[in-house]
Scaffold this active site. Structure first.
Site, PDB file in Angstrom:
ATOM      1  N   ASP A  67     -24.061   8.376  -6.421  1.00 21.84           N
ATOM      2  CA  ASP A  67     -24.276   8.383  -4.553  1.00 21.84           C
ATOM      3  C   ASP A  67     -25.717   7.806  -5.116  1.00 21.84           C
ATOM      4  O   ASP A  67     -26.262   7.555  -5.898  1.00 21.84           O
ATOM      5  CB  ASP A  67     -24.734   9.859  -5.305  1.00 21.84           C
ATOM      6  CG  ASP A  67     -25.480  10.303  -3.552  1.00 21.84           C
ATOM      7  OD1 ASP A  67     -24.885  10.028  -2.822  1.00 21.84           O
ATOM      8  OD2 ASP A  67     -26.192  11.340  -3.311  1.00 21.84           O
ATOM      9  N   SER A  68     -26.183   7.920  -3.839  1.00 26.19           N
ATOM     10  CA  SER A  68     -27.901   7.595  -3.298  1.00 26.19           C
ATOM     11  C   SER A  68     -28.949   7.978  -4.349  1.00 26.19           C
ATOM     12  O   SER A  68     -29.595   7.651  -4.263  1.00 26.19           O
ATOM     13  CB  SER A  68     -27.828   7.131  -2.072  1.00 26.19           C
ATOM     14  OG  SER A  68     -27.503   8.319  -1.316  1.00 26.19           O
TER      15      SER A  68
ATOM     16  N   CYS B  29     -20.809   9.467  -1.824  1.00 29.11           N
ATOM     17  CA  CYS B  29     -21.627   8.839  -1.158  1.00 29.11           C
ATOM     18  C   CYS B  29     -20.456   8.610  -0.123  1.00 29.11           C
ATOM     19  O   CYS B  29     -19.717   7.151   0.050  1.00 29.11           O
ATOM     20  CB  CYS B  29     -22.553   8.241  -1.982  1.00 29.11           C
ATOM     21  SG  CYS B  29     -23.700   7.437  -0.261  1.00 29.11           S
ATOM     22  N   ASN B  30     -20.948   9.439   1.052  1.00 25.66           N
ATOM     23  CA  ASN B  30     -19.684   8.575   2.647  1.00 25.66           C
ATOM     24  C   ASN B  30     -20.894   7.194   3.196  1.00 25.66           C
ATOM     25  O   ASN B  30     -20.087   6.506   3.829  1.00 25.66           O
ATOM     26  CB  ASN B  30     -20.487  10.017   3.748  1.00 25.66           C
ATOM     27  CG  ASN B  30     -19.344  10.901   3.587  1.00 25.66           C
ATOM     28  OD1 ASN B  30     -18.115  10.563   3.437  1.00 25.66           O
ATOM     29  ND2 ASN B  30     -20.224  11.628   2.274  1.00 25.66           N
ATOM     30  N   THR B  31     -21.857   7.402   2.591  1.00 22.73           N
ATOM     31  CA  THR B  31     -22.285   5.639   3.786  1.00 22.73           C
ATOM     32  C   THR B  31     -22.328   4.960   2.305  1.00 22.73           C
ATOM     33  O   THR B  31     -21.382   4.084   3.267  1.00 22.73           O
ATOM     34  CB  THR B  31     -24.442   5.639   3.137  1.00 22.73           C
ATOM     35  OG1 THR B  31     -24.388   7.129   3.801  1.00 22.73           O
ATOM     36  CG2 THR B  31     -24.940   5.238   4.092  1.00 22.73           C
TER      37      THR B  31
ATOM     38  N   CYS C 123     -21.138  13.677   4.086  1.00 21.38           N
ATOM     39  CA  CYS C 123     -22.575  13.450   3.765  1.00 21.38           C
ATOM     40  C   CYS C 123     -22.623  14.286   2.590  1.00 21.38           C
ATOM     41  O   CYS C 123     -22.777  15.530   3.040  1.00 21.38           O
ATOM     42  CB  CYS C 123     -23.801  13.596   4.402  1.00 21.38           C
ATOM     43  SG  CYS C 123     -25.104  13.355   3.413  1.00 21.38           S
ATOM     44  N   THR C 124     -22.163  13.802   1.188  1.00 19.02           N
ATOM     45  CA  THR C 124     -22.063  15.248   0.045  1.00 19.02           C
ATOM     46  C   THR C 124     -23.453  15.669  -0.089  1.00 19.02           C
ATOM     47  O   THR C 124     -23.867  16.505  -0.513  1.00 19.02           O
ATOM     48  CB  THR C 124     -22.268  14.600  -1.109  1.00 19.02           C
ATOM     49  OG1 THR C 124     -23.155  13.078  -1.287  1.00 19.02           O
ATOM     50  CG2 THR C 124     -20.804  13.660  -0.949  1.00 19.02           C
ATOM     51  N   HIS C 125     -24.334  15.384   0.523  1.00 20.32           N
ATOM     52  CA  HIS C 125     -25.933  16.476   0.781  1.00 20.32           C
ATOM     53  C   HIS C 125     -25.429  17.356   1.630  1.00 20.32           C
ATOM     54  O   HIS C 125     -26.596  18.110   1.459  1.00 20.32           O
ATOM     55  CB  HIS C 125     -26.798  15.038   0.951  1.00 20.32           C
ATOM     56  CG  HIS C 125     -27.778  14.763   0.596  1.00 20.32           C
ATOM     57  ND1 HIS C 125     -26.981  13.166  -0.412  1.00 20.32           N
ATOM     58  CD2 HIS C 125     -29.152  14.666  -0.219  1.00 20.32           C
ATOM     59  CE1 HIS C 125     -27.808  12.233  -0.872  1.00 20.32           C
ATOM     60  NE2 HIS C 125     -28.890  12.797  -1.149  1.00 20.32           N
TER      61      HIS C 125
ATOM     62  N   GLU D 185     -33.638  15.398  -0.203  1.00 21.12           N
ATOM     63  CA  GLU D 185     -34.154  14.203  -1.368  1.00 21.12           C
ATOM     64  C   GLU D 185     -35.521  14.828  -1.744  1.00 21.12           C
ATOM     65  O   GLU D 185     -36.063  15.267  -2.579  1.00 21.12           O
ATOM     66  CB  GLU D 185     -33.974  13.282  -0.935  1.00 21.12           C
ATOM     67  CG  GLU D 185     -32.518  12.710  -1.404  1.00 21.12           C
ATOM     68  CD  GLU D 185     -32.054  12.498  -2.182  1.00 21.12           C
ATOM     69  OE1 GLU D 185     -33.035  11.736  -3.554  1.00 21.12           O
ATOM     70  OE2 GLU D 185     -31.174  12.948  -2.032  1.00 21.12           O
TER      71      GLU D 185
ATOM     72  N   TYR E  25     -29.446   5.891   1.414  1.00 18.37           N
ATOM     73  CA  TYR E  25     -28.378   4.894   1.549  1.00 18.37           C
ATOM     74  C   TYR E  25     -28.959   4.582   3.384  1.00 18.37           C
ATOM     75  O   TYR E  25     -28.712   3.050   4.319  1.00 18.37           O
ATOM     76  CB  TYR E  25     -27.578   4.625   1.475  1.00 18.37           C
ATOM     77  CG  TYR E  25     -27.595   4.099  -0.628  1.00 18.37           C
ATOM     78  CD1 TYR E  25     -28.638   4.148  -1.155  1.00 18.37           C
ATOM     79  CD2 TYR E  25     -26.324   3.659  -0.617  1.00 18.37           C
ATOM     80  CE1 TYR E  25     -29.487   3.675  -2.308  1.00 18.37           C
ATOM     81  CE2 TYR E  25     -26.437   3.592  -1.968  1.00 18.37           C
ATOM     82  CZ  TYR E  25     -27.844   3.134  -2.600  1.00 18.37           C
ATOM     83  OH  TYR E  25     -28.147   3.035  -4.248  1.00 18.37           O
ATOM     84  N   GLY E  26     -28.893   6.188   3.825  1.00 19.08           N
ATOM     85  CA  GLY E  26     -28.185   6.414   5.110  1.00 19.08           C
ATOM     86  C   GLY E  26     -28.901   5.096   6.526  1.00 19.08           C
ATOM     87  O   GLY E  26     -28.491   5.209   7.528  1.00 19.08           O
TER      88      GLY E  26
HETATM   89  N1  DGL Z   1     -25.074  11.613  -0.195  1.00 18.36           N
HETATM   90  C1  DGL Z   1     -24.881  10.102   0.406  1.00 18.36           C
HETATM   91  C2  DGL Z   1     -24.027  10.675   2.056  1.00 18.36           C
HETATM   92  O1  DGL Z   1     -23.044  11.294   1.520  1.00 18.36           O
HETATM   93  C3  DGL Z   1     -26.529  10.331   1.288  1.00 18.36           C
HETATM   94  C4  DGL Z   1     -26.523   9.301   1.998  1.00 18.36           C
HETATM   95  C5  DGL Z   1     -28.250   8.757   2.146  1.00 18.36           C
HETATM   96  O2  DGL Z   1     -28.351   8.146   0.968  1.00 18.36           O
HETATM   97  O3  DGL Z   1     -28.379   9.092   2.889  1.00 18.36           O
HETATM   98  O4  DGL Z   1     -23.623   9.867   2.768  1.00 18.36           O
END
Ligand code: DGL
Length: 283
Positions: free
Chosen positions: A6-7, A69-71, A193-195, A159, A38-39
């Site tokens: 993940d990011s 990570c979805n992004t 988003c996994t966050h 974060e 990353y988003g």
């Molecule tokens: N957990 C990432 C996702 O699912 C976060 C992306 C990010 O870093 O903005 O998209």
């Protein structure tokens, strides 16, 4: 060993579910915390960073890497699967290295949750602008109406460990209200988003009772279980010592302090550097 990428910390919500479903395997988690989020980054940058991480995890002995990570799944997975992996397989004379994402399993599951056929997708600006969810849901469930909402402030709040504070409430309410204003018939809100599971309680407080909140952890874990059952050769490469190790591109102390919020237990991470040298060797 199964690599989970993940990011930042978000993938820990996926890792937790995967370990609950499949505790027997060895896991190596990599958070690119130094370069998160990353988003808000371009396709090219997310692809480059993700490729570096995948290459690193392969080099550590992972045969299977999950982009938790979805992004990264939205912006990098297709290119890696279609362009980079075939080159690697050719060079190694074996196709026993795979990369999977979180969007496909989520999309496959979504039809089983909505009754009104109106789904809301809460995600990073990158995931939203990729159009991945409306496109993929449209392929499997053409009758489902998908409304998206970018939530650019949520990942930075998490974060920076500010998501529990009162200031975060305003941004939670803002994005939830905005998406429900766009389509009042939404009965399923996907936390894409996994966050976002870390904000679930706050999101729930500002969401009408009839609207279901859907997180991805269990969906992805069940899908992985099924995938491994269907790919016996790859499954055999996943060692079974029930261990979990953590890598971060940020400082080990910073990772340990924040990761514990996600895992509920103390975490020790090792610092690593990701760079363009690593990505080059996949191509
Ligand atoms: N957990 C990432 C996702 O699912 C976060 C992306 C990010 O870093 O903005 O998209």
């Amino acid at each position: 060993m199964i690599g989970i990428f993940d990011s930042g910390f978000g993938g820990l919500t996926i890792l937790r579910s995967i370990r609950r479903h499949l505790p027997q395997y060895d896991y190596l988690y990599l958070g690119d915390n130094a370069r998160t989020p990353y988003g808000t980054r371009s396709f090219e940058v997310v692809y480059e960073y993700t490729l570096q991480a995948v290459q690193y995890l392969f080099a550590q002995g992972c045969h299977l890497v999950i982009l938790a990570c979805n992004t990264a799944s939205a912006k990098a997975l297709r290119s890696i699967q279609q362009r980079d992996l075939p080159l690697l397989w050719q060079r190694e004379g074996s196709s026993l290295k795979r990369v999977l994402g979180v969007i496909r399993p989520t999309v496959e599951a979504i039809g089983g949750y909505t009754h009104t056929g109106h789904v809301g997708v809460l995600a990073t600006p990158g995931t939203v602008s990729s159009g991945s969810y409306p496109i993929e849901i449209g392929k499997l469930y053409p009758d489902i109406c998908v409304t998206q909402q970018a939530c650019p402030m949520w990942v930075p709040l998490i974060e920076n460990n500010e998501h529990g504070n009162a200031g975060a409430d305003w941004f939670v309410q803002k994005y939830v209200h905005e998406i429900l204003q766009k389509d009042a018939a939404i009965d399923t809100l996907l936390l894409a988003c996994t966050h976002y599971p870390l904000l679930e309680e706050k999101i729930r407080r500002v969401t009408p009772a009839g609207v279901r909140l859907l997180s991805q952890g269990d969906i992805v874990a069940r899908s992985l279980e099924d995938y491994l059952m269907r790919h016996a050769g790859l499954e055999r490469t996943c060692t079974q010592g029930a261990t979990c190790r953590y890598l971060t591109t940020e400082s080990e102390e910073r990772f340990a302090a924040s990761a514990a919020i996600f895992t509920g237990t103390p975490v020790t991470a090792r610092h690593i550097e990701l760079g363009s040298g690593a990505a080059g060797s996949l191509r």
